[in-house]
Design a protein around this motif. Structure first.
Motif, mmCIF file in Angstrom:
data_model
loop_
_atom_site.group_PDB
_atom_site.id
_atom_site.type_symbol
_atom_site.label_atom_id
_atom_site.label_comp_id
_atom_site.label_asym_id
_atom_site.label_seq_id
_atom_site.Cartn_x
_atom_site.Cartn_y
_atom_site.Cartn_z
ATOM 1 N N TRP A 1 0.841 -1.203 0.000
ATOM 2 C CA TRP A 1 0.000 0.000 0.000
ATOM 3 C C TRP A 1 0.873 1.248 0.000
ATOM 4 O O TRP A 1 0.623 2.190 -0.776
ATOM 5 C CB TRP A 1 -0.919 -0.001 1.225
ATOM 6 N N TRP A 2 1.888 1.275 0.856
ATOM 7 C CA TRP A 2 2.768 2.449 0.920
ATOM 8 C C TRP A 2 3.541 2.642 -0.380
ATOM 9 O O TRP A 2 3.691 3.771 -0.856
ATOM 10 C CB TRP A 2 3.719 2.315 2.110
ATOM 11 N N LEU A 3 4.009 1.556 -0.958
ATOM 12 C CA LEU A 3 4.733 1.677 -2.231
ATOM 13 C C LEU A 3 3.824 2.216 -3.325
ATOM 14 O O LEU A 3 4.250 3.009 -4.175
ATOM 15 C CB LEU A 3 5.321 0.322 -2.640
ATOM 16 N N LYS A 4 2.554 1.815 -3.304
ATOM 17 C CA LYS A 4 1.604 2.320 -4.301
ATOM 18 C C LYS A 4 1.394 3.822 -4.134
ATOM 19 O O LYS A 4 1.321 4.564 -5.126
ATOM 20 C CB LYS A 4 0.275 1.578 -4.170
ATOM 21 N N GLN A 5 1.313 4.297 -2.874
ATOM 22 C CA GLN A 5 1.137 5.741 -2.647
ATOM 23 C C GLN A 5 2.348 6.517 -3.168
ATOM 24 O O GLN A 5 2.208 7.610 -3.717
ATOM 25 C CB GLN A 5 0.945 6.048 -1.151
ATOM 26 N N LEU A 6 3.527 5.949 -2.992
ATOM 27 C CA LEU A 6 4.757 6.635 -3.399
ATOM 28 C C LEU A 6 4.943 6.648 -4.911
ATOM 29 O O LEU A 6 5.806 7.370 -5.426
ATOM 30 C CB LEU A 6 5.964 5.982 -2.714
ATOM 31 N N GLU A 7 4.149 5.858 -5.617
ATOM 32 C CA GLU A 7 4.186 5.917 -7.084
ATOM 33 C C GLU A 7 3.508 7.183 -7.599
ATOM 34 O O GLU A 7 3.692 7.576 -8.747
ATOM 35 C CB GLU A 7 3.493 4.685 -7.672
ATOM 36 N N ASN A 8 2.712 7.832 -6.752
ATOM 37 C CA ASN A 8 1.963 9.027 -7.153
ATOM 38 C C ASN A 8 2.879 10.248 -7.154
ATOM 39 O O ASN A 8 3.438 10.613 -6.119
ATOM 40 C CB ASN A 8 0.804 9.237 -6.170
#
Length: 315
Positions: free
Chosen positions: A294-301
């Motif tokens: 989840w955190w890695l997905k947010q950091l893709e933004n």
């Protein structure tokens, strides 16, 4: 080889009993804490001592003090208990897909406001994962990850590519500007400010949080008086008070420059633009739990990455 008698005696419970006696200072006090009859606790401790053929406590005084052998048993025993906890956590993680705990190592230059907003969004999922944040600085941010003390490092300024176990992606770059309080002697100094002009004045620096080695220093002159603080917020407050000068992230300093509480000085040195990354262990790519993903997905933004590096922390 360790015989079965020792292995049977050296259990997590027996290690915990030794720790309880050490904390309480006496067998009687530990027994009360544990809800045991004192004679029962004493018997169990003697059983462990007999199995190991050592004295764990010095009983020459009224207080139960650990012998050197007892100290070693407690030290290594606690390490083993931690490893047992880790095994249990890994088993639970495999079963549920969520990590029991996710630890973020966040460099002190990263926007606290943005990090807290991400935490708020994470908790809104009602996950079973406990979240822990470690504030780090400089090479300590990456070390927290590589030493196993963190699962994700946000704000890595030290090159991570040399470590093949680390996966990292860019966050962006932070522009640092040199600022002092209006009453600081350098506030009225002619520009550009040279290193020779900086030398007589105290510099405020953030301590490297690395646990092993001497760490790194950035932007300091050899022989210059230094006031070392634990994080970027403390550095800002020290410079607002005129306790020294130094480079601060532009996004952090600019609101105070705009209100006149800080004065920006043009430097003879080239502009300081520091590339930042976020990093995690490569093995977590395939095996990482749902919290890390989840955190890695947010950091893709891109907007999230920009906010982490440019959002005023006092917002």
């Amino acid at each position: 080889m360790i015989n079965n008698q020792i292995r049977d005696a050296l259990t997590p419970e027996s290690i915990s009993l030794v720790g309880a006696v050490h904390r309480a200072g006496s067998m009687a006090a530990a027994a009360r804490e544990l809800g045991l009859v004192p004679s029962a606790l004493t018997y169990r401790i003697r059983q462990l001592e007999d199995a190991l053929d050592v004295l764990l406590f010095d009983r020459s005084s009224r207080q139960a003090r650990l012998t050197e052998a007892g100290k070693e048993l407690l030290r290594e025993g606690n390490r083993l208990l931690t490893e047992l906890d880790a095994v249990a956590n890994r088993v639970k993680r495999v079963a549920t897909g969520w990590e029991p705990q996710l630890t973020l190592a966040v460099d002190s230059v990263i926007s606290r406001t943005t990090v807290m907003e991400l935490c708020e969004a994470f908790f809104a999922l009602n996950p079973p994962t406990r979240l822990r944040i470690r504030e780090e600085a400089l090479s300590g941010t990456l070390e927290a990850l590589t030493s196993g003390q963190a699962d994700l490092a946000i704000g890595v300024a030290i090159e991570a590519a040399a470590n093949t176990s680390v996966q990292h992606k860019p966050l962006g770059s932070i522009h640092f500007i040199y600022v002092v309080a209006p009453h600081h002697p350098l506030a009225a100094a002619p520009e550009p400010v040279t290193d020779a002009m900086l030398m007589p004045h105290r510099a405020v620096a953030v301590a490297d949080s690395v646990q092993r080695g001497s760490g790194v220093t950035v932007g300091l002159l050899g022989g210059q008086d230094i006031f070392t603080v634990p994080g970027m917020q403390e550095k800002l407050h020290a410079q607002l008070r005129g306790l020294g000068g130094g480079f601060l992230p532009e996004y952090l300093a600019c609101p105070h420059v705009a209100t006149g509480r800080l004065v920006e000085k043009k430097m003879q040195r080239p502009p300081r633009l520091v590339p930042m990354s976020y990093a995690w262990l490569r093995a977590a790519d395939a095996n990482g739990g749902r919290a890390l993903q989840w955190w890695l997905k947010q950091l893709e933004n891109p907007a999230t990455r920009k906010a982490l590096l440019e959002r005023d922390q006092s917002a």
